[in-house]
Design a protein around this motif. Structure first.
Motif, PDB file in Angstrom:
ATOM      1  N   HIS A  20      24.586 -21.659  -0.030  1.00 16.95           N
ATOM      2  CA  HIS A  20      24.487 -20.251  -0.416  1.00 16.95           C
ATOM      3  C   HIS A  20      23.028 -19.783  -0.343  1.00 16.95           C
ATOM      4  O   HIS A  20      22.741 -18.711   0.220  1.00 16.95           O
ATOM      5  CB  HIS A  20      25.057 -20.040  -1.821  1.00 16.95           C
ATOM      6  N   ALA A  21      22.117 -20.556  -0.892  1.00 18.54           N
ATOM      7  CA  ALA A  21      20.692 -20.194  -0.856  1.00 18.54           C
ATOM      8  C   ALA A  21      20.186 -20.132   0.585  1.00 18.54           C
ATOM      9  O   ALA A  21      19.437 -19.219   0.947  1.00 18.54           O
ATOM     10  CB  ALA A  21      19.876 -21.193  -1.671  1.00 18.54           C
ATOM     11  N   LEU A  22      20.612 -21.088   1.406  1.00 14.25           N
ATOM     12  CA  LEU A  22      20.207 -21.096   2.810  1.00 14.25           C
ATOM     13  C   LEU A  22      20.675 -19.826   3.512  1.00 14.25           C
ATOM     14  O   LEU A  22      19.911 -19.187   4.249  1.00 14.25           O
ATOM     15  CB  LEU A  22      20.771 -22.334   3.510  1.00 14.25           C
ATOM     16  N   LEU A  23      21.905 -19.427   3.284  1.00 21.63           N
ATOM     17  CA  LEU A  23      22.434 -18.217   3.911  1.00 21.63           C
ATOM     18  C   LEU A  23      21.704 -16.970   3.433  1.00 21.63           C
ATOM     19  O   LEU A  23      21.450 -16.051   4.222  1.00 21.63           O
ATOM     20  CB  LEU A  23      23.935 -18.082   3.654  1.00 21.63           C
ATOM     21  N   GLU A  24      21.364 -16.926   2.161  1.00 28.07           N
ATOM     22  CA  GLU A  24      20.614 -15.770   1.647  1.00 28.07           C
ATOM     23  C   GLU A  24      19.248 -15.652   2.306  1.00 28.07           C
ATOM     24  O   GLU A  24      18.818 -14.559   2.655  1.00 28.07           O
ATOM     25  CB  GLU A  24      20.469 -15.870   0.131  1.00 28.07           C
ATOM     26  N   HIS A  25      18.558 -16.766   2.477  1.00 29.57           N
ATOM     27  CA  HIS A  25      17.216 -16.742   3.071  1.00 29.57           C
ATOM     28  C   HIS A  25      17.244 -16.433   4.562  1.00 29.57           C
ATOM     29  O   HIS A  25      16.324 -15.806   5.075  1.00 29.57           O
ATOM     30  CB  HIS A  25      16.505 -18.081   2.854  1.00 29.57           C
ATOM     31  N   THR A  26      18.269 -16.880   5.250  1.00 27.57           N
ATOM     32  CA  THR A  26      18.298 -16.779   6.711  1.00 27.57           C
ATOM     33  C   THR A  26      19.172 -15.656   7.242  1.00 27.57           C
ATOM     34  O   THR A  26      19.104 -15.341   8.425  1.00 27.57           O
ATOM     35  CB  THR A  26      18.810 -18.092   7.333  1.00 27.57           C
ATOM     36  N   GLU A  27      20.003 -15.075   6.382  1.00 30.10           N
ATOM     37  CA  GLU A  27      20.987 -14.076   6.795  1.00 30.10           C
ATOM     38  C   GLU A  27      21.948 -14.642   7.841  1.00 30.10           C
ATOM     39  O   GLU A  27      22.490 -13.910   8.673  1.00 30.10           O
ATOM     40  CB  GLU A  27      20.312 -12.804   7.308  1.00 30.10           C
ATOM     41  N   GLU A  86      24.814 -15.039  23.051  1.00 29.60           N
ATOM     42  CA  GLU A  86      24.562 -13.601  23.089  1.00 29.60           C
ATOM     43  C   GLU A  86      24.848 -12.943  21.746  1.00 29.60           C
ATOM     44  O   GLU A  86      24.130 -12.043  21.329  1.00 29.60           O
ATOM     45  CB  GLU A  86      25.413 -12.947  24.177  1.00 29.60           C
ATOM     46  N   LYS A  87      25.920 -13.386  21.054  1.00 26.08           N
ATOM     47  CA  LYS A  87      26.273 -12.821  19.756  1.00 26.08           C
ATOM     48  C   LYS A  87      25.821 -13.726  18.607  1.00 26.08           C
ATOM     49  O   LYS A  87      25.289 -13.259  17.614  1.00 26.08           O
ATOM     50  CB  LYS A  87      27.786 -12.613  19.659  1.00 26.08           C
ATOM     51  N   TYR A  88      26.100 -15.019  18.761  1.00 22.73           N
ATOM     52  CA  TYR A  88      25.758 -15.992  17.724  1.00 22.73           C
ATOM     53  C   TYR A  88      25.030 -17.175  18.333  1.00 22.73           C
ATOM     54  O   TYR A  88      25.228 -17.505  19.504  1.00 22.73           O
ATOM     55  CB  TYR A  88      27.027 -16.511  17.011  1.00 22.73           C
ATOM     56  N   ALA A 107      22.615 -13.995  16.954  1.00 20.25           N
ATOM     57  CA  ALA A 107      21.626 -14.326  17.983  1.00 20.25           C
ATOM     58  C   ALA A 107      20.380 -13.446  17.885  1.00 20.25           C
ATOM     59  O   ALA A 107      19.300 -13.873  18.284  1.00 20.25           O
ATOM     60  CB  ALA A 107      22.253 -14.213  19.366  1.00 20.25           C
ATOM     61  N   GLU A 108      20.534 -12.250  17.334  1.00 19.73           N
ATOM     62  CA  GLU A 108      19.381 -11.354  17.208  1.00 19.73           C
ATOM     63  C   GLU A 108      18.343 -11.874  16.207  1.00 19.73           C
ATOM     64  O   GLU A 108      17.200 -11.451  16.220  1.00 19.73           O
ATOM     65  CB  GLU A 108      19.846  -9.954  16.817  1.00 19.73           C
ATOM     66  N   HIS A 109      18.760 -12.783  15.340  1.00 17.38           N
ATOM     67  CA  HIS A 109      17.822 -13.402  14.397  1.00 17.38           C
ATOM     68  C   HIS A 109      17.207 -14.620  15.061  1.00 17.38           C
ATOM     69  O   HIS A 109      17.886 -15.381  15.746  1.00 17.38           O
ATOM     70  CB  HIS A 109      18.527 -13.823  13.117  1.00 17.38           C
ATOM     71  N   GLY A 110      15.960 -14.845  14.840  1.00 15.48           N
ATOM     72  CA  GLY A 110      15.293 -15.984  15.454  1.00 15.48           C
ATOM     73  C   GLY A 110      15.663 -17.302  14.799  1.00 15.48           C
ATOM     74  O   GLY A 110      16.002 -17.365  13.620  1.00 15.48           O
ATOM     75  N   VAL A 111      15.577 -18.358  15.600  1.00 13.89           N
ATOM     76  CA  VAL A 111      15.882 -19.693  15.094  1.00 13.89           C
ATOM     77  C   VAL A 111      14.781 -20.192  14.157  1.00 13.89           C
ATOM     78  O   VAL A 111      15.019 -21.059  13.330  1.00 13.89           O
ATOM     79  CB  VAL A 111      16.128 -20.691  16.246  1.00 13.89           C
ATOM     80  N   GLY A 112      13.589 -19.630  14.256  1.00 14.12           N
ATOM     81  CA  GLY A 112      12.461 -20.094  13.442  1.00 14.12           C
ATOM     82  C   GLY A 112      12.733 -20.038  11.954  1.00 14.12           C
ATOM     83  O   GLY A 112      12.472 -20.998  11.228  1.00 14.12           O
ATOM     84  N   VAL A 113      13.273 -18.932  11.481  1.00 12.13           N
ATOM     85  CA  VAL A 113      13.556 -18.804  10.054  1.00 12.13           C
ATOM     86  C   VAL A 113      14.666 -19.777   9.640  1.00 12.13           C
ATOM     87  O   VAL A 113      14.632 -20.334   8.540  1.00 12.13           O
ATOM     88  CB  VAL A 113      13.884 -17.332   9.670  1.00 12.13           C
ATOM     89  N   VAL A 114      15.633 -20.006  10.516  1.00 15.27           N
ATOM     90  CA  VAL A 114      16.708 -20.951  10.218  1.00 15.27           C
ATOM     91  C   VAL A 114      16.134 -22.361  10.100  1.00 15.27           C
ATOM     92  O   VAL A 114      16.457 -23.096   9.162  1.00 15.27           O
ATOM     93  CB  VAL A 114      17.823 -20.882  11.284  1.00 15.27           C
TER      94      VAL A 114
END
Length: 166
Positions: A20-27, A86-88, A107-114
């Motif tokens: 849950h915390a991971l999802l909140e931080h990374t969207e 393209e989407k995810y 996919a629009e979110h960068g992998v860096g934050v993840v």
């Protein structure tokens, strides 16, 4: 030999808090903890949009193929796999010896934050697995030999405890 410690409700709850915390931080859309055999242990997030059982199996296969490639290029270990769509997109990283953390994100979110927020999540997952091992070092599950058509043996301990009032 068992690949996972015997996990109890407390362990799964703790994994849920971590995810849950991971999802909140990374969207991210969803996060999964799977064993390296491809079995889904738990997940958090949007499960309706994805076939998580199949994703777990295929993510494990991709990770293990990645390990084989690492060996072919004289590396001991590639500890993560990133699949960009393209989407995810999907990021899978090793979480201890027997588990993987898989994160599916837009996919629009960068992998860096993840990657950044996955590191402390992995540490917490590994810590919880250590607690589970310490609780009963000789017990555990090898999900690869589990007969999913007959799960009576898996739930037997819980039923026996309920009968005794524990």
């Amino acid at each position: 030999m068992a690949t996972l410690p015997q996990l109890i409700e407390e362990d799964i709850h703790r994994f849920g808090v971590i995810l849950h915390a991971l999802l909140e931080h990374t969207e991210a859309a969803t996060a999964l903890i799977i064993d390296k055999g491809g079995f889904l242990i738990t997940h958090h997030g949007n499960a309706e949009e994805f076939d998580l059982t199949t994703i777990a199996a295929l993510a494990s296969g991709a990770f293990l193929a990645n390990q084989t490639i690492a060996n072919l290029v004289s590396e001991d270990n590639f500890n993560s796999v990133y699949q960009q769509g393209e989407k995810y997109s999907m990021y899978a990283t090793q979480a201890g010896e027997e588990t993987l953390l898989v994160v599916i994100f837009k996919a629009e979110h960068g992998v860096g934050v993840v990657k950044y927020y996955s590191e402390p999540a992995v540490e917490k997952i590994v810590d919880q697995l250590k607690i589970a091992y310490a609780r009963d070092p000789g017990a555990g599950l090898d999900l690869s030999v589990l007969n999913v058509a007959d799960t009576a043996g898996v739930f037997k301990k819980k039923r026996e405890r309920a009968k005794r009032g524990s």
